[in-house]
Design a protein around this motif. Structure first.
Motif: not given
Lengths: 193, 467
Positions: A6, A8, A134, A136, A138
């Motif tokens: 992941i 970020r 932000e 993300t 994943d």
């Protein structure tokens, strides 16, 4: 190569398609014999323009590059991938990639995600308006998320596995060296005929 | 259902199926150059591995080598470092290397066929996107990255994803003076820089059958410029004749080989995923106006008006290109003045290209406003050009025929660079921003257009010389 699960980080909108590897790193900077130290050469011609998006203060800490279509076409130089990584990019988002660039990126653990251009445009708008968003990424759930925007991405299951485990292809192939030896025996016999 | 030639070669080289998307493919010939290989040898050393098949591997020095004099090699310490790395690595791992200024040396895609190493039915890989050139001989040839180079060095194999099949059929014949380069630019302008993505492209049809091996190499060379996985042309009598001269095979073995090579054809009932059909007789000299090779028009035409583009994306691309190129929509291509003409590269640096250029230059002078540089694709190309007296024609016309072979101004890694704001007509393959030198402009042209342009000082065709 590091395992990817992941990430970020902040994103940078590179609102261009057909970005060739000569732009990512001009040939004259494909120097030395190391995979490191190429960050200054990244987009070096474009970075001479103070208005170029990489020069904007608000995108100073970006680790996700969001381009248009056909990113990384042209020359096979792996320096393009190393320069992106050396600069700090962990993920590239585009709606398509040059084949050789795509392979090179995966070989170095740089995640290259394919998303539709329509969604990419929404991301560009969002990041331009709120550069501190932000984002993300994943790889386990195959999902990109930024504030209210989210999208699942498709990635070949085998490529995904390689990135998740940081699998080394050479080691992997060498585990099957007996198959190569057997192939060579048969192949060279045919070639001699 | 039958197989395509690409499927036949692929299946012959399949070591095993890795997963549903990839096969492990054996590589018969691995070509190296100095720029994209130092890190690959480090990977090998770090794993304490040897080169599995040094006898199936060769190296050449081509990308950052000087073209004027061998002494100049020391003027480019950064380039020399990579050259020395290749020399050291090839010596350490017993890989044959063709060094600058020695027989056999030259641009990697020019020398492999010249040395008779490229033969039908083979798989070839090289750390260079123009490796698809070798497909002209009925081979599967792949451009790869540095990590993949290390993979081949260690295992003599490559993990390759499965491919789609495209056939481009070129009916009828090219007109006199129209070359494979014009055909390639026409194809790219029709299908775009990404149109070949994922496809192994087979070229066939009357126009292809009538092409020399040099012309076929030019056509296959440009396949990467529309994003093709690679490209291939089935071998025929033209291929066998070339190999008879180059391959140095005993006559009785050669005949046996030819019998096998003849089987390397796509079966009549083979199915392609996509077919493109073009009429060669309608194709005219093509030149690029933009910063990617799909942005080209007939030489007799004009830079397209922005309204003419089908999509907003293409329009925006064109606008950005023209902004960089400092050109206006509607400008006649033949009104564009040129500062430098470059003849050479893996696209058009072969003897046939130099012959075409010399025929046009003969009895003419290069314009006072133009610098014309001709760089042979290989040591052998230069020797042959001298044997035929082409060097004298170049000299008398005022062109600079360089003494050493290499990529030169195509990639601008040596001191053959375009100056800022200088505009070139180049027989190369890419018009990307700044490729030939920061802030410079490139127009991709065929060899005859390059020669006529050098004389006229503007983009021109040989027909313009008679007017």
């Amino acid at each position: 190569m590091q395992k990817f699960t992941i990430h970020r980080g902040y994103a940078i909108p590179l609102k261009l398609s057909n970005v060739d590897t000569d732009q990512i790193i001009p040939a004259k900077f494909c120097v030395g014999s190391s995979k490191f130290g190429h960050e200054k050469a990244l987009f070096s011609h474009w970075r001479e323009d103070p208005q170029f998006v990489l020069n904007k203060k608000e995108h100073g800490k970006a680790s996700i590059l969001i381009a248009g279509d056909a990113f990384g076409i042209g020359s096979s130089r792996e320096y393009a991938v190393w320069a992106l990584q050396n600069y700090g990019f962990k993920v590239i988002i585009a709606s398509g990639y040059g084949d050789i660039f795509y392979n090179n990126a995966l070989a170095n653990g740089l995640l290259t995600i394919i998303l539709p251009l329509s969604f990419i445009k929404n991301l560009w708008d969002l990041i331009e308006q709120f550069p501190n968003t932000e984002v993300t990424i994943d790889l386990l759930t195959q999902k990109v998320q930024a504030l209210h925007l989210n999208h699942l991405f498709i990635i070949d299951e085998h490529i995904r596995e390689r990135l998740l485990t940081a699998m080394d292809m050479i080691d992997c192939t060498l585990e099957n060296i007996h198959n190569i030896i057997a192939y060579e025996k048969k192949h060279f016999k045919t070639c001699e005929k | 259902m039958g197989f395509t030639i690409a499927e036949k070669i692929w299946n012959n080289h399949k070591v095993f199926n890795i997963n549903s998307k990839e096969d492990l493919i054996y590589i018969d010939l691995h070509l190296l150059h100095e720029v994209n290989t130092p890190q690959a040898f480090d990977i090998l050393r770090n794993k304490n591995l040897k080169v599995r098949q040094p006898n199936l591997t060769i190296g050449t020095e081509d990308h950052n080598t000087p073209t004027q004099s061998i002494d100049k090699i020391i003027d480019n310490p950064v380039g020399l470092h990579q050259i020395n790395m290749l020399r050291k690595n090839c010596a350490e791992f017993n890989i044959p290397l063709y060094r600058l200024g020695e027989p056999g040396q030259g641009i990697v895609h020019v020398i492999a066929p010249e040395l008779g190493l490229t033969r039908p039915g083979m798989t070839i890989a090289c750390c260079d996107s123009h490796t698809c050139t070798q497909g002209a001989f009925g081979t599967l040839a792949f451009g790869i990255g540095t990590t993949q180079v290390a993979h081949i060095l260690a295992t003599q194999t490559l993990a390759l994803h499965l491919f789609k099949k495209m056939v481009i059929t070129i009916n009828n014949q090219l007109q006199n003076g129209i070359t494979a380069k014009d055909l390639a630019l026409t194809i790219i302008s029709k299908i775009g820089v990404f149109g070949g993505k994922g496809y192994i492209v087979e070229y066939r049809g009357e126009a292809i059958m009538n092409m020399s091996m040099e012309a076929r190499m030019t056509l296959c060379n440009m396949s990467i410029e529309f994003g093709a996985y690679t490209s291939i042309i089935a071998p025929d009598e033209t291929t066998f004749l070339y190999l008879k001269k180059s391959a140095n095979i005993e006559p009785y073995i050669f005949e046996e080989q030819v019998e096998h090579w003849r089987t390397l054809q796509s079966d009549k009932d083979a199915i392609f995923d996509k077919e493109v059909i073009l009429d060669a007789s309608t194709i005219t000299s093509h030149v690029s106006w933009g910063t990617n090779p799909s942005q080209s028009v007939p030489l007799t035409g004009c830079i397209p008006n922005l309204e003419s583009f089908a999509t907003e994306e293409l329009r925006k691309e064109a606008e950005l290109s023209l902004d960089y190129m400092k050109l206006q929509p509607g400008t006649a291509m033949r009104d564009i003045p040129i500062d430098v003409v470059f003849v050479g590269s893996c696209t058009n640096g072969r003897i046939e290209d130099l012959r075409i250029v010399s025929e046009i230059l003969k009895g003419h002078k290069v314009s006072k406003t133009v610098d014309m540089i001709i760089v042979p694709g290989s040591f052998a190309v230069r020797q042959q050009a001298i044997a035929e007296g082409l060097d004298k024609i170049f000299y008398e016309a005022g062109a600079d025929f360089r003494s050493l072979a290499g990529c030169s101004m195509c990639v601008g890694l040596n001191d053959d660079k375009l100056k800022e704001n200088h505009r070139s007509a180049s027989t190369t393959n890419r018009s990307f921003q700044g490729r030939q030198g920061k802030g410079s402009f490139t127009h991709i042209v065929s060899p005859p257009v390059a020669a006529a342009t050098a004389i006229m000082g503007r983009l021109a065709s040989p027909a313009d010389l008679i007017d």
